[in-house]
Design a protein around this motif. Structure first.
Motif, PDB file in Angstrom:
ATOM      1  N   ARG A 218       0.826  -1.238   0.001  1.00 11.31           N
ATOM      2  CA  ARG A 218      -0.063  -0.161  -0.055  1.00 11.31           C
ATOM      3  C   ARG A 218       0.749   1.430  -0.002  1.00 11.31           C
ATOM      4  NH1 ARG A 218      -3.653   1.123   5.168  1.00 11.31           N
ATOM      5  NH2 ARG A 218      -4.245  -1.107   4.584  1.00 11.31           N
TER       6      ARG A 218
ATOM      7  N   THR B 181     -10.722   1.683  -1.988  1.00  8.35           N
ATOM      8  CA  THR B 181     -11.016   0.419  -1.390  1.00  8.35           C
ATOM      9  C   THR B 181      -9.868  -0.714  -1.797  1.00  8.35           C
ATOM     10  OG1 THR B 181     -13.596   0.690  -1.401  1.00  8.35           O
ATOM     11  CG2 THR B 181     -12.828  -1.450  -0.934  1.00  8.35           C
ATOM     12  N   GLU B 182      -9.804  -0.735  -3.122  1.00  8.09           N
ATOM     13  CA  GLU B 182      -8.573  -1.588  -3.578  1.00  8.09           C
ATOM     14  C   GLU B 182      -7.187  -1.253  -2.806  1.00  8.09           C
ATOM     15  OE1 GLU B 182      -7.166  -0.726  -7.710  1.00  8.09           O
ATOM     16  OE2 GLU B 182      -7.769  -3.019  -8.131  1.00  8.09           O
TER      17      GLU B 182
ATOM     18  N   ALA C 114      -6.978  -2.289   0.729  1.00  4.34           N
ATOM     19  CA  ALA C 114      -6.689  -3.961   0.770  1.00  4.34           C
ATOM     20  C   ALA C 114      -5.469  -4.393   0.619  1.00  4.34           C
ATOM     21  CB  ALA C 114      -7.741  -4.669  -0.325  1.00  4.34           C
ATOM     22  N   GLU C 115      -4.475  -3.432   0.209  1.00  8.90           N
ATOM     23  CA  GLU C 115      -3.044  -4.064   0.077  1.00  8.90           C
ATOM     24  C   GLU C 115      -2.381  -4.236   1.322  1.00  8.90           C
ATOM     25  OE1 GLU C 115      -0.819  -4.160  -3.320  1.00  8.90           O
ATOM     26  OE2 GLU C 115      -2.895  -5.157  -3.075  1.00  8.90           O
TER      27      GLU C 115
END
Length: 440
Positions: free
Chosen positions: A233, A400-401, A404-405
Motif C-alpha cells: 500500500r 477500497t482496492e 486492501a493492500e
C-alpha cells in the motif's frame, strides 16, 4: 537483517521509499539509504541514515565539459520523456526505434545517475556494510549492480506504471527474431559495470527488473509483465510538513487542489498559470493552488476564489478536496487515489500519459492530452469532476482496492522470506521468475 535502499537523487522518487524503509527499521532491521549528496538532507530529514555516494550535482559531473554533459542529459531525457510509451504510434515500436530508446536512455539517464563515481562509492560501502537486501528505485540501477557484486538479494521499488520494462520486453522480443548477434545497450552497460567489481560475473535480466518488484501502485493500474511482484500500500510521505491554520477548519464550499510543481507551469500548455487560474474564476469552489515563492511573486492578482500557497502537505489537504488537478506527479496521483479524490491529469510524458489513461479507464478521473489542453477544456473537466457522482464512486472503489493492500509494516515478513530465498545468488543462471509478456 541489513537493508540498503538506493534512491534516484530527487525527493519525489525518494519519498516513495520512506514508508517501507521506516517499516523495516521499526521491525528491528538495520536500514541505510544511499544516494547522491544532493539528497542527503531529505534522507536525514525523514529520520533515516544517509550514505552519500558519488558527487554533488551529478548531472554536471564531468570536469572537462560540464555544460556539454548537461546539454546531452537534457536532450536525451527529453527524447525518453517524449517516447510513445502507450504505443499510439506503431512507428515508434519497431526494433530500430526501441534500440534507439535503449541507447539514449542508458547514455543520458541511467548511466548518468548510476555513474562510475557513484558506483565506486556504493559498491565500496556495500562491501564494507554487507547488506542482506538492496531495494533500489526503479531508475537507479546502481542498486542492482552493488547487490550482484556482493551477493545480496535485491528488489526494485516501482512507483509508477512499468512502461520502461514493458518497452524493453518488446525490444527483447523483436531482437530475438533477428538473425545473428544484436545490440543490447542496457545489458552491455550493466554487464561492464558489474564486471568492474566482480570480473567473474556478467549481466542477467534481473538487474533491470529486480529479483522481485515491490509495487506501491494500485493493483488495477499495474501491468502484467510476468514479473514476481510484492504489492504494498502507498503511504504518503510529504517531507517536513506543518498543517496551516486555514486547513484546520472545514471548507465552506467544494475545494479543488491545483498543483503543477514548484514552477506552476506546464511546458506543453499554450497558456500561463495565471490564465489557468482566471479560467477557474467564478466556479463555486475554492481553488487551492500550490506555487513556488519565485513564481508567486511574478503572478500578479488572482481571482477571489483562489488561495495561493507555497506548500501544503497533500496528505492533509487532499482529504478536504472534491477534486485535484495535477501534472501526474508520483505523490500527487498516489495520494489522491488513497483518499478517493477524483482527479484531472495534464500529462506531459514519461509514464504520466499511461497513468492518466488508466485513471480515465477506471472512471475516477479525466485527463487532457497536450493537443486538447485549453483553458475552456480544463474548466469543463473540473466542473464535471465536481458535479458528476460517478467520479467519486469510482474513486471510492480505487481507495477500497488500495486499502486492501498490505501496509509497509505487513509486507516486512514477505521481504524477509524473499531475502532469505535470494541471498547469495551471484551465478549467471537466468532468473526463473522473469518472463516476457506480450504487449497488451
Amino acid at each position: 537483517m541489513k537493508v540498503l535502499f538506493v534512491s534516484f537523487p530527487h525527493h519525489t522518487h525518494y519519498f516513495s521509499m520512506v514508508p517501507l524503509a521506516s517499516a523495516l527499521r521499526t521491525a528491528g532491521h538495520e536500514v541505510r539509504v544511499a544516494s547522491h549528496p544532493d539528497l542527503t538532507e531529505q534522507i536525514t530529514g525523514a529520520g533515516l541514515t544517509a550514505v552519500p555516494v558519488g558527487t554533488p550535482d551529478w548531472y554536471f559531473n564531468d570536469p572537462h565539459a560540464p555544460e556539454l554533459l548537461g546539454q546531452i542529459l537534457e536532450d536525451g531525457s527529453a527524447h525518453v520523456q517524449g517516447f510513445d510509451f502507450t504505443r499510439d504510434d506503431p512507428g515508434q515500436w519497431t526494433h530500430e526505434s526501441l534500440l534507439a530508446l535503449e541507447n539514449i536512455a542508458v547514455a543520458s539517464l541511467y548511466a548518468s545517475v548510476s555513474n562510475d563515481t557513484m558506483l565506486d562509492d556504493l559498491v565500496a560501502y556495500a562491501r564494507h556494510w554487507r547488506p542482506d537486501l538492496v531495494i533500489w528505485e526503479q531508475h537507479t540501477f546502481a542498486g542492482a549492480v552493488a547487490a550482484r557484486a556482493v551477493g545480496a538479494a535485491h528488489a526494485r521499488l516501482l512507483h509508477g506504471v512499468d512502461i520502461t520494462v514493458r518497452a524493453r520486453q518488446e525490444f527483447l522480443r523483436l531482437t530475438a527474431a533477428l538473425p545473428g548477434p544484436a545490440q543490447d545497450p542496457t545489458a552491455e552497460w550493466l554487464g561492464r559495470a558489474v564486471r568492474r567489481y566482480a570480473p567473474h560475473l556478467g549481466f542477467i535480466e534481473d538487474m533491470v527488473t529486480g529479483q522481485w518488484t515491490v509495487d506501491i501502485t494500485p493493483p488495477g493500474s499495474r501491468l502484467d509483465l510476468g514479473l514476481r511482484t510484492v504489492g504494498v500500500r502507498h503511504v504518503p510521505h510529504n517531507g517536513p510538513s506543518v498543517v496551516p491554520d486555514w486547513l484546520r477548519e472545514p471548507a465552506d464550499r467544494p475545494r479543488v487542489c491545483l498543483t503543477l510543481g514548484l514552477s506552476g507551469e506546464l511546458d506543453h500548455a499554450p497558456f500561463s498559470f495565471g490564465a489557468l487560474l482566471d479560467g477557474l474564476a467564478g466556479l463555486d469552489a475554492e481553488i487551492v493552488a500550490t506555487l513556488g515563492a519565485d513564481a508567486r511573486d511574478q503572478l500578479g492578482p488572482v481571482p477571489q476564489n483562489v488561495r495561493l500557497v507555497e506548500f501544503v502537505p497533500l496528505n492533509d489537504l487532499l482529504p478536504t478536496c472534491a477534486a485535484v488537478v495535477h501534472h501526474g506527479g508520483i505523490g500527487t496521483r498516489a495520494t489522491a487515489e488513497l483518499h478517493g479524490v477524483p482527479q484531472l491529469l495534464l500529462p506531459y510524458g514519461w509514464d504520466t500519459v499511461a497513468k492518466a489513461r488508466r485513471v480515465a479507464e477506471l472512471g475516477h478521473g479525466l485527463y487532457l492530452p497536450a493537443d486538447g489542453l485549453t483553458v475552456d477544456a480544463l474548466r469543463t473537466a473540473v466542473e464535471r469532476l465536481l458535479t458528476e457522482e460517478s467520479f467519486t464512486k469510482a474513486a471510492d472503489r480505487v481507495r477500497t482496492e488500495i486499502l486492501a493492500e498490505p501496509t509497509p509494516n505487513e509486507a516486512v515478513r514477505e521481504l524477509e522470506r524473499l531475502t532469505a530465498e535470494h541471498t547469495g545468488q551471484t551465478t549467471d543462471a537466468p532468473p526463473s521468475t522473469v518472463t516476457t509478456a506480450p504487449f497488451a
